[in-house]
Scaffold this motif. Structure first.
Motif, PDB file in Angstrom:
ATOM      1  N   TYR A 385       0.865  -0.849   0.036  1.00 56.91           N
ATOM      2  CA  TYR A 385      -0.084   0.195   0.048  1.00 56.91           C
ATOM      3  C   TYR A 385       0.697   1.440   0.475  1.00 56.91           C
ATOM      4  O   TYR A 385       0.453   2.053  -0.703  1.00 56.91           O
ATOM      5  N   HIS A 411      -4.024  -1.652  -6.853  1.00 58.32           N
ATOM      6  CA  HIS A 411      -5.195  -1.654  -5.432  1.00 58.32           C
ATOM      7  C   HIS A 411      -6.289  -3.205  -5.044  1.00 58.32           C
ATOM      8  O   HIS A 411      -5.706  -3.600  -4.134  1.00 58.32           O
ATOM      9  N   ASP A 415      -5.981  -5.597  -2.293  1.00 64.54           N
ATOM     10  CA  ASP A 415      -7.260  -5.284  -1.126  1.00 64.54           C
ATOM     11  C   ASP A 415      -7.794  -6.869  -1.739  1.00 64.54           C
ATOM     12  O   ASP A 415      -8.026  -7.933  -0.466  1.00 64.54           O
ATOM     13  N   ASN A 420      -9.671  -7.463   1.587  1.00 65.72           N
ATOM     14  CA  ASN A 420     -10.555  -6.529   1.454  1.00 65.72           C
ATOM     15  C   ASN A 420     -11.908  -6.592   0.442  1.00 65.72           C
ATOM     16  O   ASN A 420     -11.117  -5.649  -0.722  1.00 65.72           O
ATOM     17  N   GLY A 423     -13.031  -2.917  -0.509  1.00 68.60           N
ATOM     18  CA  GLY A 423     -12.573  -2.263  -1.611  1.00 68.60           C
ATOM     19  C   GLY A 423     -12.214  -2.730  -2.515  1.00 68.60           C
ATOM     20  O   GLY A 423     -11.622  -1.661  -3.326  1.00 68.60           O
ATOM     21  N   ALA A 424     -11.533  -3.970  -2.989  1.00 68.58           N
ATOM     22  CA  ALA A 424     -10.939  -4.498  -3.571  1.00 68.58           C
ATOM     23  C   ALA A 424     -12.449  -4.766  -5.255  1.00 68.58           C
ATOM     24  O   ALA A 424     -11.466  -3.438  -6.029  1.00 68.58           O
TER      25      ALA A 424
END
Length: 739
Positions: A385, A411, A415, A420, A423-424
């Motif tokens: 990140y 990203h 994620d 996550n 978020g993904a």
């Protein structure tokens, strides 16, 4: 992932807009002129150019710098003695360049500053601009604003001096500078200014400017225009006297654009072209960078082992094996895709050591992308990140849509690997939006522009059609009124005509008979005139035919007589007379064979005459003939003297221009300068006329003949004795009489 290597190597090729290199051929010419030059201004300038030659020679030998210093001091001494301020200014600046070549940067700055102050005090705009540019190019990277200020001052001075080409080149310098400062919008502005000026002054070497526009538009994600400018730059460079450095950069840029547009095979094709040029220049830095790009394109095509082979073959060009982030990063990407993480690990650890905060944004992009890939593949997503955020900041600053799209994808992967999933999903959506913007929005805009253009054109056509229909309706109404009036008037006239018909019928019959007799007489006269015209044309053709035959007989007699002569001068005189006779004979032959008896096509005539003279002279040297003639038709009163002039000029060039040489060129051009004004130019690249030759003091029949014939043409006769001899005759074409 595509990395921006082009920006990094562009720094190597900044061009001084005020520099104009002295070639070895020019230097040898200077050596010949210096001992005999009497004009003090010219002599000082010759010393200056000779000094420039030594400082610009390859290598930095001390004896060359000593020679440059000595010659430049002689230039300064002469200039000071005769108060030649412009020469003083340029020589003072050259002293600063010599000090820089000796490695004394502080003394160089002092000398250049003195030159700048002198040119400012004496209002020497051109020399002052050159001083500003020379000082700016020596400034360190942390004085960017000062460097920009000096370039802008130089641009303003060149503009005031009317040196618009140098002004354009200075704008190009500014475009390169702002590109290196990651300011694409400003760089585009200055590149466009340079293009606008060069086009206005009809200078079309625009490959540097087109390359800068392509580079900056690519950075902004405008691939359509970037590719168009890059291809235009390639075409322009290959058609002009280009720099190998720029050609290599253009090929590399095209390779990068094609790669980012997913045309990898085309990308590799251009990268290979770039490598050939870089190796020709023996530029190991460029070879290294472009080889890296080639391997990256092969990697994008999933040709992993071929990419590894390319990388391994370039190891001999790499100067710094300890911290070459481009190569280390690409090894990581390839080995990760091959799932050979153990082989990727040493390169990842090497990049960790290289991440010391000293790298520029390009190197950071290269490192962080590779490190993100390695961490994702080795299930260390949590560590990615920080690198993703750093790269997003760089891409946002540069408005780099391509990299922003790829970072959102990275990203998403991070994620997903971290669990996550919400978020993904969000980052995947952003990736798709950016990707669509990059590849589809431009297409939608193009479609919209085309649709708007189509609708506008359709609307304009409808308006035009309605206007035409309205005019047509008005015309119909007007015609109907006219027709009605004509009908009424005709009816009245018809009644009157019926009343008078009987009384006029007999008179009309008599009148018709008289008219028929007159018409018959006119027809008979026309037939006689046609017969006379045909006979006249036949007689003219016969005259030209007989003149041509008589000239051929004279040529044969002269040729026969020459067989009985031993005297070289007499033989030469007879041969010259034969050539002159043939020059006139060609004109009468063309008039005899042509339907046009009033004029002759001189482009055809020149071609025939050159072929005849090529056959007449047997020479040990090879002579190329370059013909550039427009279709110019002259009557016989001007064609004959021009034919004799051409014969004399070409014969003299063949016989005397290329002594002690094995190759030469004779150029002949006949051009229309303006209405009825033409210029004939016969030039060679031979030895030229001897120094001190004056046309008025000539003792040459050929020169006398050419000048006398020029008077017959009512023209002007001019000699140019530079890099060979050029004979230039400007004359006015006589207008044909209308028969």
């Amino acid at each position: 992932m595509r990395f921006n290597i082009f920006l990094a190597i562009l720094l190597l090729f900044t061009v001084n807009a005020s520099a104009q290199k002295v070639t070895k051929e020019q230097f040898l010419e200077i050596q010949k002129k210096l001992p005999i030059e009497k004009d003090r201004t010219k002599k000082a300038n010759l010393f200056y150019k000779a000094a420039k030659y030594y400082i610009e020679k390859d290598g930095e030998a001390k004896k060359d710098l000593d020679s440059a210093s000595l010659l430049n001091n002689w230039s300064i001494n002469i200039s000071k003695q005769f108060n030649l301020k412009e020469n003083i200014g340029q020589s003072m600046l050259l002293n600063g360049e010599i000090a820089r070549e000796r490695g004394n940067s502080q003394h160089s700055l002092q000398l250049k500053t003195s030159a700048l102050n002198y040119t400012l005090a004496n209002d020497l705009k051109k020399e002052c601009a050159a001083a500003y540019i020379s000082i700016a190019l020596d400034m360190p990277a942390n004085q960017t604003l000062k460097k920009v200020e000096y370039f802008l001052k130089a641009q303003s001075l060149y503009k005031q001096a009317g040196l618009f080409y140098k002004e354009a080149e200075t704008y190009t310098e500014l475009a390169i500078l702002y590109n290196n400062l990651d300011e694409p919008a400003i760089s585009i502005k200055y590149a466009n200014e340079a293009v606008k000026i060069k086009r206005r002054i009809k200078q079309y070497n625009l490959y540097k400017e087109f390359a800068m526009l392509a580079l900056n538009l690519r950075t902004q994600g405008n691939y359509k225009d970037a590719l168009a400018y890059a291809l235009a730059s390639e075409k322009n460079a290959e058609n002009m006297a280009f720099d190998d450095e720029w050609l290599s950069l253009i090929y590399d840029l095209l390779g990068t654009i094609y790669s980012e547009l997913k045309f990898e095979s085309k990308s590799v094709e251009y990268y290979k072209k770039a490598i050939v040029v870089a190796k020709k220049m023996d530029d190991t830095g460029a070879v290294t960078s472009i080889t890296l790009n080639t391997a990256r394109s092969l990697y994008s095509e999933q040709k992993y082992y071929e990419a590894l082979e390319i990388l391994n073959s370039a190891s001999k060009y790499i100067d710094n094996q300890d911290c070459n982030v481009g190569y280390d990063a690409l090894y990581i990407l390839i080995y990760c895709d091959l799932k050979k993480y153990d082989k990727a690990r040493p390169y990842y650890e090497q990049l960790l050591r290289c991440d010391d905060g000293s790298k520029n944004h390009i190197a950071q992009e290269i490192m962080y992308y590779a490190m993100i890939r390695y961490l994702l593949k080795t299930k260390q997503a949590g560590q990615t990140y920080a690198y993703i955020d750093k790269l997003k900041n760089l891409a946002t600053k540069n408005n780099d849509l391509f990299n922003l799209s790829q970072l959102e994808k990275a990203h998403f992967e991070a994620d997903s690997a971290s669990g996550n999933y919400m978020g993904a999903i969000e980052h995947f959506k952003k990736h798709k939006i950016l990707n669509d913007s990059l590849y589809n929005v431009n297409k939608a805009k193009q479609y919209g522009d085309l649709q708007l253009k189509y609708e506008t054109e359709k609307k304009d056509k409808n308006i035009m059609l309605l206007t035409q229909q309205g005019k047509l309706q008005e015309e119909k109404i007007r015609n109907a009124a006219i027709l009605r009036n004509v009908f009424i008037s005709g009816l009245v006239i018809l009644v009157l005509f019926v009343v008078l018909l009987y009384n006029r019928s007999r008179l009309k019959q008599l009148t018709n008979k008289k008219l028929e007799l007159k018409q018959q007489k006119i027809n008979d006269q026309n037939d006689q005139l046609k017969k006379l015209l045909t006979e006249k044309e036949w007689l003219l053709k016969e005259i030209h035919h007989r003149v041509k035959n008589n000239l051929q007989i004279v040529i044969s007699l002269l040729n026969t007589q020459s067989a009985y002569l031993d005297n070289e001068d007499a033989l030469m005189a007879i041969q010259n007379s034969e050539h002159r006779m043939h020059a006139m004979s060609l004109i009468h032959q063309k008039l005899y064979q042509s339907d046009d008896l009033e004029s002759i096509d001189m482009s055809w005539y020149i071609y025939e005459l050159v072929n005849y003279l090529k056959e007449c002279f047997t020479m040990d040297i090879k002579i190329d003939y370059k013909l550039d003639n427009e279709c110019v038709k002259l009557d016989v009163t001007q064609a004959v003297p021009m034919g004799l002039i051409l014969n004399e000029a070409i014969s003299n060039a063949i016989k005397y221009a290329f002594k002690d040489r094995n190759h030469g060129q004779i150029s002949i051009s006949l051009k229309n300068l303006e209405a009825d004004v033409y210029r004939l130019k016969i030039a060679d690249n031979g030895v030229g006329l001897p120094e001190g030759f004056e046309a008025k003091e000539r003792e040459s029949l050929g020169m006398d003949l050419m000048m006398g014939l020029t008077d017959q043409l009512d023209g002007t006769f001019k000699l140019e004795n530079t890099n060979g001899l050029a004979i230039i005759i400007t004359f006015t074409k006589k207008r044909q009489l209308i028969h």
